[in-house]
Design a protein around this motif. Structure first.
Motif, PDB file in Angstrom:
ATOM      1  N   VAL A  45       0.909  -1.229  -0.028  1.00  0.00           N
ATOM      2  CA  VAL A  45      -0.050  -0.089   0.021  1.00  0.00           C
ATOM      3  C   VAL A  45       0.927   1.161  -0.149  1.00  0.00           C
ATOM      4  O   VAL A  45       1.798   1.358   1.038  1.00  0.00           O
ATOM      5  N   ARG A  46       0.840   2.246  -1.124  1.00  0.00           N
ATOM      6  CA  ARG A  46       1.444   3.453  -1.071  1.00  0.00           C
ATOM      7  C   ARG A  46       1.211   4.418  -0.054  1.00  0.00           C
ATOM      8  O   ARG A  46       0.072   4.223   0.562  1.00  0.00           O
ATOM      9  N   PRO A  47       1.975   5.236   0.252  1.00  0.00           N
ATOM     10  CA  PRO A  47       1.767   6.368   1.325  1.00  0.00           C
ATOM     11  C   PRO A  47       0.622   7.197   1.078  1.00  0.00           C
ATOM     12  O   PRO A  47       0.319   7.484  -0.375  1.00  0.00           O
ATOM     13  N   GLY A  48      -0.357   7.493   1.714  1.00  0.00           N
ATOM     14  CA  GLY A  48      -1.305   8.466   1.313  1.00  0.00           C
ATOM     15  C   GLY A  48      -2.531   7.976   2.160  1.00  0.00           C
ATOM     16  O   GLY A  48      -2.765   7.273   3.217  1.00  0.00           O
ATOM     17  N   LEU A  49      -3.992   8.762   1.723  1.00  0.00           N
ATOM     18  CA  LEU A  49      -5.313   8.370   2.210  1.00  0.00           C
ATOM     19  C   LEU A  49      -5.832   7.145   1.487  1.00  0.00           C
ATOM     20  O   LEU A  49      -5.795   7.138   0.273  1.00  0.00           O
ATOM     21  N   HIS A  50      -6.491   6.008   2.206  1.00  0.00           N
ATOM     22  CA  HIS A  50      -6.910   4.800   1.628  1.00  0.00           C
ATOM     23  C   HIS A  50      -8.313   4.596   2.158  1.00  0.00           C
ATOM     24  O   HIS A  50      -8.367   4.948   3.234  1.00  0.00           O
ATOM     25  N   MET A  51      -8.980   3.715   1.410  1.00  0.00           N
ATOM     26  CA  MET A  51     -10.063   3.012   1.891  1.00  0.00           C
ATOM     27  C   MET A  51     -10.175   1.672   2.258  1.00  0.00           C
ATOM     28  O   MET A  51      -9.540   0.724   1.529  1.00  0.00           O
ATOM     29  N   LYS A  52     -10.988   1.171   3.069  1.00  0.00           N
ATOM     30  CA  LYS A  52     -11.085  -0.355   3.470  1.00  0.00           C
ATOM     31  C   LYS A  52     -12.314  -0.572   3.856  1.00  0.00           C
ATOM     32  O   LYS A  52     -13.337   0.020   4.157  1.00  0.00           O
ATOM     33  N   ILE A  53     -12.899  -1.853   3.626  1.00  0.00           N
ATOM     34  CA  ILE A  53     -14.311  -2.146   4.265  1.00  0.00           C
ATOM     35  C   ILE A  53     -13.998  -2.651   5.711  1.00  0.00           C
ATOM     36  O   ILE A  53     -13.114  -3.560   6.092  1.00  0.00           O
ATOM     37  N   PRO A  54     -15.099  -1.928   6.674  1.00  0.00           N
ATOM     38  CA  PRO A  54     -14.430  -2.091   8.125  1.00  0.00           C
ATOM     39  C   PRO A  54     -14.832  -3.566   8.239  1.00  0.00           C
ATOM     40  O   PRO A  54     -15.834  -4.187   7.800  1.00  0.00           O
ATOM     41  N   TYR A  55     -14.182  -4.048   9.449  1.00  0.00           N
ATOM     42  CA  TYR A  55     -14.272  -5.258   9.911  1.00  0.00           C
ATOM     43  C   TYR A  55     -14.006  -6.439   9.236  1.00  0.00           C
ATOM     44  O   TYR A  55     -14.252  -7.406   9.486  1.00  0.00           O
ATOM     45  N   ILE A  56     -13.874  -6.154   7.915  1.00  0.00           N
ATOM     46  CA  ILE A  56     -13.518  -7.201   6.910  1.00  0.00           C
ATOM     47  C   ILE A  56     -11.920  -7.119   6.463  1.00  0.00           C
ATOM     48  O   ILE A  56     -11.362  -8.048   6.585  1.00  0.00           O
ATOM     49  N   ASN A  57     -11.558  -5.714   6.232  1.00  0.00           N
ATOM     50  CA  ASN A  57     -10.168  -5.429   5.831  1.00  0.00           C
ATOM     51  C   ASN A  57      -9.494  -5.197   7.099  1.00  0.00           C
ATOM     52  O   ASN A  57     -10.066  -4.422   8.011  1.00  0.00           O
ATOM     53  N   SER A  58      -8.132  -5.375   7.232  1.00  0.00           N
ATOM     54  CA  SER A  58      -7.398  -4.734   8.312  1.00  0.00           C
ATOM     55  C   SER A  58      -6.127  -4.306   7.698  1.00  0.00           C
ATOM     56  O   SER A  58      -5.608  -4.925   6.463  1.00  0.00           O
ATOM     57  N   VAL A  59      -5.296  -3.565   8.196  1.00  0.00           N
ATOM     58  CA  VAL A  59      -4.001  -2.905   7.793  1.00  0.00           C
ATOM     59  C   VAL A  59      -2.844  -2.963   8.739  1.00  0.00           C
ATOM     60  O   VAL A  59      -3.148  -2.941   9.889  1.00  0.00           O
ATOM     61  N   ARG A  60      -1.810  -3.750   8.158  1.00  0.00           N
ATOM     62  CA  ARG A  60      -0.846  -3.961   8.995  1.00  0.00           C
ATOM     63  C   ARG A  60       0.350  -3.141   8.408  1.00  0.00           C
ATOM     64  O   ARG A  60       0.589  -2.952   7.419  1.00  0.00           O
ATOM     65  N   LYS A  61       0.902  -1.977   9.252  1.00  0.00           N
ATOM     66  CA  LYS A  61       1.669  -1.031   8.975  1.00  0.00           C
ATOM     67  C   LYS A  61       3.170  -1.458   9.536  1.00  0.00           C
ATOM     68  O   LYS A  61       3.282  -1.827  10.634  1.00  0.00           O
ATOM     69  N   PHE A  62       4.269  -1.290   8.777  1.00  0.00           N
ATOM     70  CA  PHE A  62       5.769  -1.563   9.176  1.00  0.00           C
ATOM     71  C   PHE A  62       6.504   0.009   9.113  1.00  0.00           C
ATOM     72  O   PHE A  62       6.403   0.535   8.165  1.00  0.00           O
ATOM     73  N   ASP A  63       7.550   0.024   9.712  1.00  0.00           N
ATOM     74  CA  ASP A  63       8.462   1.456   9.869  1.00  0.00           C
ATOM     75  C   ASP A  63       9.382   0.857   8.581  1.00  0.00           C
ATOM     76  O   ASP A  63      10.191  -0.013   8.584  1.00  0.00           O
ATOM     77  N   ALA A  64       9.337   1.977   7.761  1.00  0.00           N
ATOM     78  CA  ALA A  64      10.078   1.791   6.582  1.00  0.00           C
ATOM     79  C   ALA A  64      11.564   2.516   6.687  1.00  0.00           C
ATOM     80  O   ALA A  64      12.313   2.357   5.591  1.00  0.00           O
ATOM     81  N   ARG A  65      11.887   3.099   7.687  1.00  0.00           N
ATOM     82  CA  ARG A  65      12.937   3.988   7.806  1.00  0.00           C
ATOM     83  C   ARG A  65      14.038   2.496   8.081  1.00  0.00           C
ATOM     84  O   ARG A  65      13.778   1.605   8.382  1.00  0.00           O
ATOM     85  N   LEU A  66      15.422   3.185   8.192  1.00  0.00           N
ATOM     86  CA  LEU A  66      16.549   2.471   8.347  1.00  0.00           C
ATOM     87  C   LEU A  66      16.667   2.019   9.807  1.00  0.00           C
ATOM     88  O   LEU A  66      16.746   2.774  10.669  1.00  0.00           O
ATOM     89  N   MET A  67      16.840   0.737   9.986  1.00  0.00           N
ATOM     90  CA  MET A  67      17.153   0.213  11.232  1.00  0.00           C
ATOM     91  C   MET A  67      18.273  -0.450  11.486  1.00  0.00           C
ATOM     92  O   MET A  67      19.289  -0.475  10.574  1.00  0.00           O
TER      93      MET A  67
END
Length: 288
Positions: A45-67
């Motif tokens: 998923v690209r950076p920005g505002l997005h839509m999803k179907i509540p309670y059906i879709n879920s989003v997992r985000k990860f830190d993309a910075r240098l670790m």
């Protein structure tokens, strides 16, 4: 409040919650995957505002910075079977969000653990191919570049992360080897110190011997010159005495007699037992 109004309020609240859960934001410093009942439906998923179907879709985000993965100090063997204690770290970031989520469930701790094992294996392989000198100084940059390349290939394939850089912070000898190396270095330095002191004593003896020789030469030459001057002075004095004696022998005898009287009667404790008619008192007898 009537039942119709209460129902409208409840419906409004539900709609608001549905709309609130229908939008999500992915920041520039994040990578995300969209899930539907736990299965990935949108892997990146690209950076920005997005839509999803509540309670059906879920989003997992990860830190993309240098670790930064700071590995623990490990023991490795070089090509000549010499042990080294190596401390290294790796810089990495999420490259493939889908593979990263699949391999680690999106947890950095799991990613660090798996990457640390691969980093240790890569370092062990590279140190095992090199001698102690090559590993420490001769090929250190080449070693780190090789570890970075091999670790990056494995991490992208298995974990979906990109290894940007691997650096060796420190290379040290094991404690027991350190002690023996220190003792050997200490004994070598003591031996060198003894050699330098012996050379210094030898040089000092040579300098002192040369100084003594020069002193003896200078003293001998000074003594020779002094004797020559003294002899010359004595010769000149004798010549003067002889010349004076030849000019007036009687006066010279009188002068020498006065000197003898002065030296003989200089102290009241002196006692002379002489015949009054002897030549020593000749000028005293003539003065009557």
């Amino acid at each position: 409040m009537s039942n119709k109004s209460l129902t409208a309020l409840i419906v409004g609240v539900v709609l608001a919650l549905v709309l609130w859960n229908s939008f999500y934001i992915v920041m520039e410093t994040e990578r995300a995957v969209l899930l539907r009942f736990g299965r990935i439906v949108e892997p990146d998923v690209r950076p920005g505002l997005h839509m999803k179907i509540p309670y059906i879709n879920s989003v997992r985000k990860f830190d993309a910075r240098l670790m930064t993965l700071d590995s623990s100090t490990s023991r490795f063997l070089t090509l000549e079977k010499k042990a080294l204690m190596v401390d290294a770290y790796a810089k990495w970031r999420v490259d493939d969000a889908e593979r990263f989520y699949t391999a680690t469930s999106g947890m950095r701790q799991i990613a660090d653990e798996r990457l640390a094992r691969r980093l240790e294996a890569a370092l062990r392989d590279q140190f095992g191919k090199r001698t102690l000198h090559e590993a420490v100084s001769g090929q250190r940059d080449e070693l780190m570049a090789s570890v970075t390349a091999s670790l990056n290939r494995a991490a992208q394939r298995e974990l979906g992360i990109e290894v940007v850089d691997v650096r060796v912070k420190g290379i040290d000898l094991p404690r027991e080897v350190n002690r023996s190396v220190f003792e050997r270095m200490s004994s070598e330095r003591e031996r060198e110190a003894r050699e330098h002191r012996a050379k210094g004593r030898e040089l000092a003896e040579g300098i002192r011997a040369d100084a003594d020789r020069q002193r003896r030469v200078i003293v001998a030459e000074a003594f020779r010159e002094a004797e020559e001057l003294r002899g010359d002075g004595d010769a000149r004095a004798a010549a003067i005495y002889a010349d004076a004696y030849q000019q007036d022998p009687e006066f010279y005898k009188f002068y020498r007699s006065l000197q003898a009287y002065r030296e003989s009667f200089s102290s009241k404790d002196d006692v002379l037992v002489l015949d009054p008619k002897s030549d020593f008192f000749r000028y005293l007898q003539q003065s009557r």
